[in-house]
Design a protein around this motif. Structure first.
Motif: not given
Ligand code: ATP
Ligand code: MG
Ligand code: MG
Length: 553
Positions: A165-170, A185-190, A206-212
């Protein structure tokens, strides 16, 4: 529809329909199941479902469940019940954002292949430094130039659970210099190694609110995606996803002002704190501004809907006076609640010219102008209770000042006789423990002879046929007008006297009240049989609201 539009959203819909942009509208109510719904959500429910009703379109109930650690099935169940209780029915089955996780994943791959998304290894601290702030442009992440192949590989491995967890994001590759922070460059997935109430352990990203959110709207064919003003700055991002993804439909987002009420907090997080710290008995405590709390308090769906209508739909934030909500409740109950009698502070009255053991049946309308609600039977007996405040020995009080029972004078007992107070009995401390009185024969439903002038009409309950009940008397949960808008912690403004429990005498028929049935206890207030605790053996009534607005402002 031929009705005039009553707010800006109706104007927009009228135009869209007139232009043939859509054949019919589709809205949605999209709660996150991380708490019970509150009065602010009621506003959003009434708006979204109300528009669907007005324009004969459809409204979906969709759980925006992209954040598993705070979400629970109990909240899903409570939310469904609340929406139904308010009188709305969603179109088809309940939907879940998590139903679309496979599609979102495909769409993330699509963006990666198009060079519009990348896997970023910056720590949260580094990422926030790279983002800059409103007046300072951000700078590109060193991972921004990764090839599509590398990103595809890393993203698939994120999904496979290879990284912590926290190592990478999309992230989306948009514009680190944008004046709109949401486009940097907002986060799409955590990565979240957390089971989900709907999808179990299938996913660890899990997708972020914005990407979902917009994509959920697109999948469901939502025409008007209505949210509160704080999402206005997200709209360019919402549109960016819709433009850059192979979506089946192009929804539009519209924002309106959220509902804020004085003396009230409307944030699930803060309401949860009240529950977790035991300040209230639960999410449905009658003092809570939750829908289930208002329900248990005796607020009616029609009154809440009316209130939501009354406050209108605007684009500027304001604070609504909670007295408006209370006014809507009072109006509705005045119109619809059956009348009954309850004595809260009992003083015994002995009718000396009525033999012990004799029970006379008085009748009274359940409601002064609703004959269809029928009649109730009130047993009248030698011993009755009246409220202590309805009697005085002070014969100097004017008729205007004291329209109740005075020693040596007459008063009418509601739906029964005119009586005269003849003498009082006191205990050793001089406290009146009993009033001895005589009834005036022939005065049930008839005027007394001219020389007898009752001062007023008071309520009463038979001391031998009446029943005892627990009354829960509620006051505002917060003493401060803006409990969570000041310097101090909102918990400091909790009213320590928001609940008082007392015993009262009630007319016997009230024991048969059904849970959730509301009444006007005449001259006392509106009460409701507690949804959970009321039984015929142990009647329990909650104070819904007083008869008049006495709390002032
Ligand atoms: P909270 O901050 O209390 O958790 P939220 O907005 O995060 O609220 P959601 O479950 O995401 O809660 O909300 C579902 C819908 O209800 C959203 O469309 C949201 O905009 C709307 N909503 C939430 N609070 C209010 C409010 N006070 N007034 C009007 N609409 C609201
Ligand atoms: Mg939300
Ligand atoms: Mg929230």
């Amino acid at each position: 529809t031929t009705d005039k539009p009553s707010h800006f959203l109706e104007q927009i819909i009228d135009k869209d329909l007139a232009d043939g942009k859509f054949a019919s509208i589709c809205t949605r109510f999209p709660p996150e199941p991380n708490g019970f719904l509150h009065v602010g959500h009621a506003k959003s429910i009434c708006l979204n479902f109300g528009l669907a009703e007005k324009y004969q379109g459809q409204c979906n109930l969709r759980f925006d469940d992209t954040n598993p650690e705070k979400e629970e099935q109990v909240y899903v169940d409570a939310i469904k019940e609340d929406v139904r209780w308010l009188g709305f029915q969603w179109a088809g089955e309940v939907r879940y954002a998590s139903d679309y996780f496979d599609t979102f994943y495909e769409w993330a791959l699509h963006l990666i292949r198009e060079g519009k998304a990348y896997v970023c290894d910056l720590s949260p601290e580094e990422a926030s430094e790279y983002r800059g702030w409103a007046t300072k442009p951000g700078k590109d992440s060193p991972y921004r130039t990764r090839s599509a192949e590398e990103n595809l590989d890393l993203f698939e491995r994120m999904r496979a659970g290879e990284f912590d967890e926290g190592a990478k994001v999309l992230r989306a590759k948009i514009d680190m210099a944008s004046s709109n922070m949401n486009l940097r460059d907002p986060i799409l997935y955590r990565i979240r190694k957390q089971s989900h109430h709907q999808t179990g352990d299938k996913w660890c990203i899990y997708p972020s609110y914005d990407f979902a959110h917009g994509q959920e709207d697109a999948i469901e064919g939502i025409t008007h995606s209505i949210c509160t003003l704080e999402f206005q700055d997200h709209r360019p991002l919402y549109d960016w996803f819709i433009e850059n993804l192979p979506v089946p439909h192009k929804p539009r987002q519209y924002e309106f002002a959220r509902l804020n009420l004085n003396y009230t907090v409307t944030s699930k997080r803060k309401l949860k704190k009240l529950v977790d710290e035991g300040v209230v008995s639960g999410w449905d405590d009658p003092r809570m501004p939750t829908i289930s709390g208002m329900r248990r308090r005796g607020y009616t769906p029609s009154a809440i809907r009316k209130f939501c209508d009354m406050i209108g739909v605007t684009r500027s934030d304001g604070i609504v006076d909670v007295a408006m909500l209370e006014h809507a409740i009072r109006d509705d109950l005045n119109e619809n609640a059956a009348r009954a009698m309850a004595v809260l502070d009992p003083l015994k009255v002995v009718i000396t010219n009525l033999p012990e053991g004799e029970v006379q049946e008085m009748t009274a309308a359940a409601h002064p102008n609703r004959p269809e609600l029928g009649e109730r039977v009130l047993p009248f007996t030698r011993e009755i209770y009246i409220d202590r405040s309805d009697f005085t020995e002070d014969t100097t009080l004017s008729r205007k000042k004291f329209k109740r029972l005075v020693l040596g004078e007459w008063v009418r007992l509601r739906s029964a006789y005119v009586i005269r107070a003849d003498e009082v009995v006191k205990d050793d401390d001089g406290k009146i423990v009993e009033v001895r009185a005589t009834l005036v024969p022939g005065t049930v439903g008839e005027n007394p002879p001219e020389n007898i002038r009752p001062r007023g009409v008071i309520h009463w309950v038979s001391a031998t046929q009446g029943r005892q009940a627990e009354l829960r008397i509620y006051d505002r949960l917060f003493t401060h007008e803006a409990p969570d808008r000041g310097e101090e912690d909102f918990m400091k403004h909790v009213n320590p006297e928001s609940l008082a429990v007392m015993q009262a005498w009630i007319e016997p028929g009230l024991a048969d009240a059904k849970p959730e049935q509301g009444f006007q206890f005449e001259r006392e207030g509106y009460f409701v049989a507690d949804r959970l605790d009321h039984t015929a053996e142990n009647p329990v009534f909650n104070l819904t609201i007083g008869l008049k607005d006495t709390q002032g402002k």
